[in-house]
Write a protein that holds these residues in place. Structure first.
Motif, PDB file in Angstrom:
ATOM      1  N   ASP A 105       0.818  -1.217   0.000  1.00  0.00           N
ATOM      2  CA  ASP A 105       0.000   0.000   0.000  1.00  0.00           C
ATOM      3  C   ASP A 105       0.853   1.269   0.000  1.00  0.00           C
ATOM      4  OD1 ASP A 105       0.474  -0.962   2.837  1.00  0.00           O
ATOM      5  OD2 ASP A 105      -0.280   1.060   3.242  1.00  0.00           O
ATOM      6  N   LEU A 106       2.170   1.118   0.219  1.00  0.00           N
ATOM      7  CA  LEU A 106       3.069   2.276   0.189  1.00  0.00           C
ATOM      8  C   LEU A 106       3.705   2.482  -1.184  1.00  0.00           C
ATOM      9  CD1 LEU A 106       4.847   1.903   3.661  1.00  0.00           C
ATOM     10  CD2 LEU A 106       2.892   3.347   3.055  1.00  0.00           C
ATOM     11  N   ILE A 107       3.424   1.585  -2.117  1.00  0.00           N
ATOM     12  CA  ILE A 107       3.915   1.755  -3.489  1.00  0.00           C
ATOM     13  C   ILE A 107       2.891   2.610  -4.226  1.00  0.00           C
ATOM     14  CG2 ILE A 107       4.625   0.596  -5.618  1.00  0.00           C
ATOM     15  CD1 ILE A 107       5.258  -1.879  -3.994  1.00  0.00           C
ATOM     16  N   CYS A 108       3.149   3.889  -4.288  1.00  0.00           N
ATOM     17  CA  CYS A 108       2.169   4.814  -4.850  1.00  0.00           C
ATOM     18  C   CYS A 108       2.361   5.011  -6.352  1.00  0.00           C
ATOM     19  CB  CYS A 108       2.239   6.158  -4.138  1.00  0.00           C
ATOM     20  SG  CYS A 108       3.796   7.028  -4.359  1.00  0.00           S
ATOM     21  N   GLU A 109       1.334   5.532  -6.999  1.00  0.00           N
ATOM     22  CA  GLU A 109       1.399   5.875  -8.408  1.00  0.00           C
ATOM     23  C   GLU A 109       2.362   7.044  -8.598  1.00  0.00           C
ATOM     24  OE1 GLU A 109       0.022   4.239 -10.859  1.00  0.00           O
ATOM     25  OE2 GLU A 109      -1.030   2.835  -9.523  1.00  0.00           O
ATOM     26  N   ALA A 112       1.392  10.470  -7.590  1.00  0.00           N
ATOM     27  CA  ALA A 112       1.237  10.739  -6.160  1.00  0.00           C
ATOM     28  C   ALA A 112       2.560  11.068  -5.486  1.00  0.00           C
ATOM     29  CB  ALA A 112       0.586   9.538  -5.471  1.00  0.00           C
ATOM     30  N   CYS A 113       3.659  10.888  -6.202  1.00  0.00           N
ATOM     31  CA  CYS A 113       4.973  11.230  -5.657  1.00  0.00           C
ATOM     32  C   CYS A 113       5.125  12.745  -5.590  1.00  0.00           C
ATOM     33  CB  CYS A 113       6.082  10.641  -6.516  1.00  0.00           C
ATOM     34  SG  CYS A 113       6.137   8.841  -6.552  1.00  0.00           S
ATOM     35  N   LEU A 114       6.113  13.190  -4.848  1.00  0.00           N
ATOM     36  CA  LEU A 114       6.381  14.618  -4.787  1.00  0.00           C
ATOM     37  C   LEU A 114       6.689  15.151  -6.183  1.00  0.00           C
ATOM     38  CD1 LEU A 114       8.654  14.856  -1.602  1.00  0.00           C
ATOM     39  CD2 LEU A 114       6.299  15.633  -1.808  1.00  0.00           C
ATOM     40  N   PRO A 115       6.207  16.335  -6.505  1.00  0.00           N
ATOM     41  CA  PRO A 115       6.504  16.907  -7.818  1.00  0.00           C
ATOM     42  C   PRO A 115       8.012  16.951  -8.078  1.00  0.00           C
ATOM     43  CG  PRO A 115       4.832  18.216  -6.691  1.00  0.00           C
ATOM     44  CD  PRO A 115       5.348  17.219  -5.695  1.00  0.00           C
ATOM     45  N   GLY A 116       8.390  16.537  -9.261  1.00  0.00           N
ATOM     46  CA  GLY A 116       9.803  16.547  -9.616  1.00  0.00           C
ATOM     47  C   GLY A 116      10.548  15.279  -9.270  1.00  0.00           C
ATOM     48  N   THR A 117       9.859  14.284  -8.656  1.00  0.00           N
ATOM     49  CA  THR A 117      10.522  13.026  -8.309  1.00  0.00           C
ATOM     50  C   THR A 117      10.944  12.286  -9.586  1.00  0.00           C
ATOM     51  OG1 THR A 117       9.224  12.759  -6.282  1.00  0.00           O
ATOM     52  CG2 THR A 117      10.283  10.784  -7.178  1.00  0.00           C
ATOM     53  N   THR A 119      11.806   9.447 -12.269  1.00  0.00           N
ATOM     54  CA  THR A 119      11.176   8.145 -12.515  1.00  0.00           C
ATOM     55  C   THR A 119      11.899   7.028 -11.766  1.00  0.00           C
ATOM     56  OG1 THR A 119      10.500   8.875 -14.716  1.00  0.00           O
ATOM     57  CG2 THR A 119      10.529   6.502 -14.327  1.00  0.00           C
ATOM     58  N   MET A 120      13.225   7.093 -11.740  1.00  0.00           N
ATOM     59  CA  MET A 120      14.022   6.034 -11.104  1.00  0.00           C
ATOM     60  C   MET A 120      13.876   6.007  -9.590  1.00  0.00           C
ATOM     61  SD  MET A 120      15.579   4.039 -13.168  1.00  0.00           S
ATOM     62  CE  MET A 120      16.829   3.342 -12.128  1.00  0.00           C
ATOM     63  N   LEU A 121      13.344   7.075  -9.004  1.00  0.00           N
ATOM     64  CA  LEU A 121      13.190   7.133  -7.552  1.00  0.00           C
ATOM     65  C   LEU A 121      11.766   6.825  -7.108  1.00  0.00           C
ATOM     66  CD1 LEU A 121      15.436  10.192  -6.586  1.00  0.00           C
ATOM     67  CD2 LEU A 121      16.007   7.757  -6.708  1.00  0.00           C
ATOM     68  N   CYS A 122      10.959   6.343  -8.017  1.00  0.00           N
ATOM     69  CA  CYS A 122       9.593   5.920  -7.698  1.00  0.00           C
ATOM     70  C   CYS A 122       9.589   4.401  -7.582  1.00  0.00           C
ATOM     71  CB  CYS A 122       8.634   6.382  -8.794  1.00  0.00           C
ATOM     72  SG  CYS A 122       6.936   5.834  -8.560  1.00  0.00           S
ATOM     73  N   TYR A 123       9.196   3.867  -6.419  1.00  0.00           N
ATOM     74  CA  TYR A 123       9.248   2.420  -6.217  1.00  0.00           C
ATOM     75  C   TYR A 123       8.356   1.669  -7.196  1.00  0.00           C
ATOM     76  CZ  TYR A 123      12.052   2.704  -1.965  1.00  0.00           C
ATOM     77  OH  TYR A 123      13.065   2.909  -1.079  1.00  0.00           O
TER      78      TYR A 123
END
Length: 286
Positions: A105-109, A112-117, A119-123
């Motif tokens: 449930d912590l793997i977000c779309e 939903a990540c912080l703006p500017g995150t 792609t490689m830092l999104c789980y």
């Protein structure tokens, strides 16, 4: 094997239930106030040689832990955490691969990540691509697989922990009971790491610690002499230990003295050799 297959492998040999006493639960809950997005801890502190002997109760706040320096050195109830991460370089494999165990449930779309995150830092990027969004570090993952099979062969995390406890007990028992108190451990009992053991000699005192914080111009002659002796003994210990085949024992600058890192791969024979050297050095420099 791919990284996510490695995670599944780790879960099979890592999982255990940890029970907290009421006192521990009370201690870990104290001071936690909402709102909080997450609660982050370093489960094993390599610099200070300290380690959590319990899992903090953070309620519905996700608990995130860096377990880089103690991963698979003990059993751990992964269900108590929102996310666990570990660099491989201490207990798993050469540097270059990272283990992540994250609650689904912590793997977000991505949106939903912080703006500017990036792609490689999104789980989710990695979860959706079986950890192969980019070319994985194949050799490091291969070594990781070998290490995991070695751990399983030796009884899993529980079996490795028994070896680690035996190694740490051998070293701590000597530090706590050595003749003339030439050495002493810096970490308090009940919070001591099984992986990293910082220690000082009798030439490192509260007085030298206080003097070390002063500007050199403000130190007395006695303080300067004490600091010089402390430095001489520490450098001599590290040099002579290296000559005896015992390397990388220089302490971190924040603690001083020496530090023995006795990770999973260190044998109990290696710790015995260190203790024997310490006895000899103490006798020659008392």
């Amino acid at each position: 094997m791919l990284v996510f297959e490695m995670v599944s492998f780790c879960l099979r040999i890592y999982y255990s239930i940890v029970f907290l006493t009421k006192k521990q639960q009370k201690q870990t809950s104290t001071g936690l106030t909402k709102p909080r997005r997450l609660f982050h801890i370093c489960f094993n502190n390599t610099i200070m040689g300290t380690h959590y002997e319990y899992i903090p109760d953070t309620g519905d706040i996700p608990l995130v832990a860096d377990i880089s320096s103690c991963v698979l050195s003990e059993e751990l109830d992964v269900s108590k955490f929102g996310l666990l991460f570990a660099g491989a370089q201490k207990n798993l494999a050469p540097a270059g691969v990272t283990l992540v165990i994250i609650r689904e449930d912590l793997i977000c779309e991505p949106e939903a990540c912080l703006p500017g995150t990036p792609t490689m830092l999104c789980y989710k990027t990695h979860a959706d691509n079986d950890s192969m969004y980019n070319t994985p570090p194949c050799y490091t993952i291969y070594v990781l697989g070998k290490v995991l099979h070695w751990i399983e062969k030796n009884g899993g995390a529980a079996g490795i922990n028994k070896l680690n406890v035996a190694k740490a007990d051998l070293l701590y028992n000597y530090l706590d009971n050595n003749e003339g108190n030439f050495y002493h451990a810096t970490a308090e009992k009940g919070s001591r790491s099984l992986m990293n053991v910082p220690f000082l000699t009798k030439y490192s005192t509260a007085e030298t610690a206080a003097a070390g914080k002063k500007d050199e111009a403000d130190r007395t002659d006695a303080e300067k002499a004490a600091l010089a002796k402390e430095k001489e003994i520490n450098e001599k210990f590290v040099k002579e230990a290296a000559a005896a085949g015992l390397v990388n024992l220089k302490g971190h600058r924040l603690v001083g003295g020496m530090r023995a890192s006795i990770y999973n791969a260190m044998s109990i024979e290696g710790v015995k050799a260190l203790v024997d050297f310490m006895k000899k050095f103490a006798e020659e420099n008392k």
